[in-house]
Design an enzyme around this catalytic site. Structure first.
Site, PDB file in Angstrom:
ATOM      1  N   ASP A 114       1.449 -11.835   2.953  1.00  0.00           N
ATOM      2  CA  ASP A 114       0.904 -11.144   1.670  1.00  0.00           C
ATOM      3  C   ASP A 114       0.067  -9.797   2.217  1.00  0.00           C
ATOM      4  O   ASP A 114      -1.316  -9.918   2.237  1.00  0.00           O
ATOM      5  CB  ASP A 114      -0.001 -12.022   0.994  1.00  0.00           C
ATOM      6  N   ASP A 307       2.530  -4.623  -1.933  1.00  0.00           N
ATOM      7  CA  ASP A 307       2.444  -5.966  -1.729  1.00  0.00           C
ATOM      8  C   ASP A 307       3.659  -6.806  -1.556  1.00  0.00           C
ATOM      9  O   ASP A 307       4.263  -7.188  -2.586  1.00  0.00           O
ATOM     10  CB  ASP A 307       1.970  -6.135  -3.101  1.00  0.00           C
TER      11      ASP A 307
END
Ligand SMILES: *[C@@H]1O[C@H](CO)[C@@H](O)[C@H](O)[C@H]1NC(C)=O
Ligand SMILES: *[C@@H]1O[C@H](CO)[C@@H](O)[C@H](O)[C@H]1NC(C)=O
Ligand SMILES: *[C@@H]1O[C@H](CO)[C@@H](O)[C@H](O)[C@H]1NC(C)=O
Ligand SMILES: *[C@@H]1O[C@H](CO)[C@@H](O)[C@H](O)[C@H]1NC(C)=O
Ligand SMILES: *[C@@H]1O[C@H](CO)[C@@H](O)[C@H](O)[C@H]1NC(C)=O
Length: 478
Positions: A114, A307
Site C-alpha cells: 500500500d 495509491d
C-alpha cells in the site's frame, strides 16, 4: 488504502460469482528452522611449496593481493542490493498483495502493498473479530519479538485496525530490517482483510505513520541499502475477464531497482510538492474525458495520492460530476452507491490524466468497474468528499502504467508497460504461492547475512543465496 466497499463487493459477488468466488484456503505460513551452514576451515600454508620459482611466487603474490582486495574492499556500493516480490491480484483487481516474513524463526504473511499509508501491521493471534481464516502473527513463537505495549490505531477509507506496537525482524524482497516497529492488530473492521491476506505494508512516508515508526522501505532507502533509490510496481488487470479466478498473478514489486523488461521508453518523473512528502503526492494537472478537458483545482486542491492500496479513483464532487457530464446518459447512483455513477456499458470511456509531465490513458476496461444491469455499468471514478489530498489515484489508473516511487529526489514516475508486462493480463498464469515468502524467510534464518555487512540495523541478503536456499527447501518439502 481504500478497497471496494463491502456492499459493492456483495453486489459484485451476486453479479459475477465466477470472478469473485471465495479465495482458496490460505496457504499456511511456513516456519523454517535456521540450520546454520557450516564451513570447514582448512589451515593454509602461507606461501607456495618449496622450490617454487620467482615467477610462480609472483603469481601467488598477485592472487593473494586480489583475494584480500575483494575481501576487504566492501565499499558502500557492494552492500547495496535490489529485490523483487511477486504480487497476487485478489478478486479481479480489488487488491494486490505480496509476501513478507516476520520473526525468528521467520514466518511468511501475505500483506497488501500500500503506497497510500505508512504503517506495517498484521493480525495478531488474539484477534477474534473479522479474523476468521486469517493467518495471524503469534508473538510468543518469535524469539526476537519485543512488545512495545504502545497502543495503535489506524483508519483507512475502507475500514480501521487497532492493536499495539511491537518490534521484530521483518523481511521483504531479500531485504531484512532487524528492528522494524509494526502493529499487531486484534480489532479489525469488517471487510478490511480477506483471507489469505494477514495485514498491510504501508509504503508511503514516515511523516504520516500512525505508529510514528520509520516505514520498512524508508529505512532501506535512507540507509543506502538500495542499488537505486526507487521502488516500482507493475500490476495486472483481470476485471474485464469473466473467467478470472479469485486469485490471479498480480505483477511484481521491486525495491532498489526497476525491471527494464516490464516497461518501454523513459520513466517520466514528477517531483512531489515539498510541502507534501507524506503520501506519494502529485498535483493532478489535467484530466480529459472523451477528449474534453475537465477543470481542476490548483495548489493543494489539485493534490492526489498515488495509491496502490486503493482499488478505484476518488476525487472532489465537482470534478467527478464534470467527468460524467462528458459521458452521455450517465447518472448518479443512489443508496449504497451514493457517490458512484452509472453509464451505458457500451460507451468506450477514454480518460487521460497528467501530473504535469506526460499524459496517461486509462483503458475503458479499467473505467468500467462493473455491470449493474443488462446495459448499465458503474464507473471507476467516485466522489471522495472533502479529503486531504483531494484525489486518490488507485489501481484503476495504476494498471495502465509501470509506476516508480523514488526516494531521492522525492518523486513518482510512470512509463508505458512492455509487451511482457501486458502479456500477464491473461488468465492461466501461475499465482505466486507462500513459498515465495518462505524463500525470503529462510535466508536470514540460515545466517547468510554473516557475509553481508549490517547497515544501521539493515542487513542485506544476497538474492542468489535466497533463491538457492529456497529451492533446496522446496525440494526438501516435496
Ligand atoms: C621447505 O624448506 C624449508 C627450509 O629449507 C624446510 O625446513 C621445509 O622442511 C621444507 N618443506 C617441504 C615441504 O619440503
Ligand atoms: C503486549 O502488550 C499489550 C499492551 O500492554 C498487551 O495487551 C498484549 O497482550 C501484549 N502482548 C504480548 C504478546 O505480550
Ligand atoms: C481487457 O482489457 C484490455 C485493455 O483494454 C484489453 O486489451 C483486453 O483485450 C481485454 N480483455 C478482454 C478479455 O476483454
Ligand atoms: C523482471 O521481470 C521479468 C518478467 O516478469 C522476470 O522474468 C524477471 O525475473 C524480472 N527481473 C527481476 C530482476 O526482478
Ligand atoms: C483518448 O483521448 C486522448 C485525448 O483526447 C487521445 O489523444 C487518444 O487518442 C484517445 N484514445 C483513444 C483510445 O481513443
Amino acid at each position: 488504502m481504500w478497497t471496494l466497499s463491502a456492499t459493492l463487493l456483495l453486489l459484485l459477488v451476486q453479479l459475477a460469482p465466477s470472478v469473485l468466488a471465495l479465495p482458496k484456503q490460505p496457504s499456511r505460513p511456513r516456519t523454517t528452522s535456521s540450520d546454520p551452514i557450516s564451513v570447514s576451515l582448512l589451515r593454509k600454508r602461507y606461501g607456495p611449496a618449496n622450490g617454487t620459482s620467482v615467477d610462480d611466487w609472483g603469481v601467488w603474490a598477485k592472487n593473494q593481493r586480489d583475494i584480500l582486495r575483494s575481501k576487504y574492499s566492501q565499499d558502500s556500493n557492494s552492500r547495496r542490493s535490489s529485490g523483487e516480490n511477486l504480487l497476487t491480484n485478489q478478486n479481479a483487481d480489488s487488491s494486490f498483495y505480496g509476501t513478507i516474513a516476520i520473526g525468528t524463526p521467520a514466518v511468511s504473511y501475505n500483506v497488501v502493498m500500500d503506497t497510500g499509508s505508512s504503517d506495517l501491521w498484521v493480525a495478531d493471534s488474539s484477534c477474534t473479530n473479522n479474523c476468521n481464516g486469517i493467518d495471524a502473527f503469534r508473538p510468543s513463537q518469535s524469539s526476537s519479538f519485543t512488545n512495545l505495549t504502545t497502543s495503535f490505531a489506524i483508519k483507512y477509507g475502507s475500514g480501521s485496525a487497532e492493536g499495539f506496537l511491537g518490534r521484530d525482524v521483518v523481511q521483504l524482497a531479500g531485504f531484512s530490517v532487524s528492528n522494524q516497529v509494526f502493529a499487531l492488530c486484534d480489532t479489525i473492521s469488517n471487510g478490511l482483510l480477506g483471507s489469505p491476506v494477514s495485514g498491510l505494508m504501508g509504503l508511503a512516508w514516515q511523516s504520516i505513520a500512525s505508529s510514528g515508526a520509520e516505514p520498512f522501505w524508508q529505512t532501506l532507502a535512507s540507509s543506502g541499502a538500495w542499488d537505486e533509490p526507487v521502488m516500482a510496481f507493475q500490476i495486472t488487470r483481470f476485471s474485464n475477464i469473466s473467467q478470472a479466478r479469485a486469485l490471479e498473478p498480480g505483477g511484481s514489486f521491486t525495491m532498489g531497482t526497476l525491471n527494464s523488461s516490464l516497461y518501454t521508453g523513459d520513466v517520466d518523473y514528477v517531483n512531489l510538492p515539498s510541502d507534501a512528502i507524506t503520501y506519494w503526492t502529485l498535483p493532478l494537472k489535467s484530466l480529459t474525458v472523451q477528449g474534453n478537458s475537465i477543470s481542476l483545482g490548483s495548489g493543494k486542491n489539485s493534490y492526489s495520492a498515488i495509491d496502490t492500496g486503493t482499488t478505484l479513483i476518488g476525487g472532489p464532487q465537482d470534478a467527478i460530476t464534470a467527468i460524467y457530464s462528458n459521458i452521455p446518459d450517465s447518472s448518479p447512483a443512489t443508496g449504497d452507491f451514493e457517490g458512484y455513477y452509472t453509464y451505458p456499458c457500451n460507451t468506450n470511456v477514454n480518460v487521460t490524466i497528467s501530473f504535469g509531465g506526460r499524459s496517461w490513458s486509462i483503458s475503458s476496461a479499467d473505467f468500467m468497474l462493473t455491470r449493474v444491469s443488462a446495459d448499465r455499468c458503474i464507473g471507476g471514478f467516485f466522489v471522495l468528499g472533502t479529503t486531504t489530498p483531494a484525489w486518490i489515484i488507485g489501481d484503476t489508473f495504476l494498471k495502465n502504467v509501470y509506476s516508480v516511487f523514488r526516494y531521492n529526489p522525492p518523486s513518482v514516475g510512470f512509463a508505458d508497460l512492455s509487451k511482457t508486462a501486458l502479456a500477464m493480463n491473461v488468465p492461466g498464469g501461475e499465482v505466486p504461492s507462500a513459498t515465495i515468502g518462505s524463500v525470503v524467510a529462510v535466508a536470514t534464518g540460515s545466517g547468510t547475512n554473516s557475509n553481508s555487512a549490517p547497515v544501521q540495523g539493515v542487513s542485506l541478503i544476497p538474492r542468489s543465496s535466497i533463491l538457492a536456499i529456497g529451492l533446496s527447501l522446496l525440494f526438501l518439502a516435496l
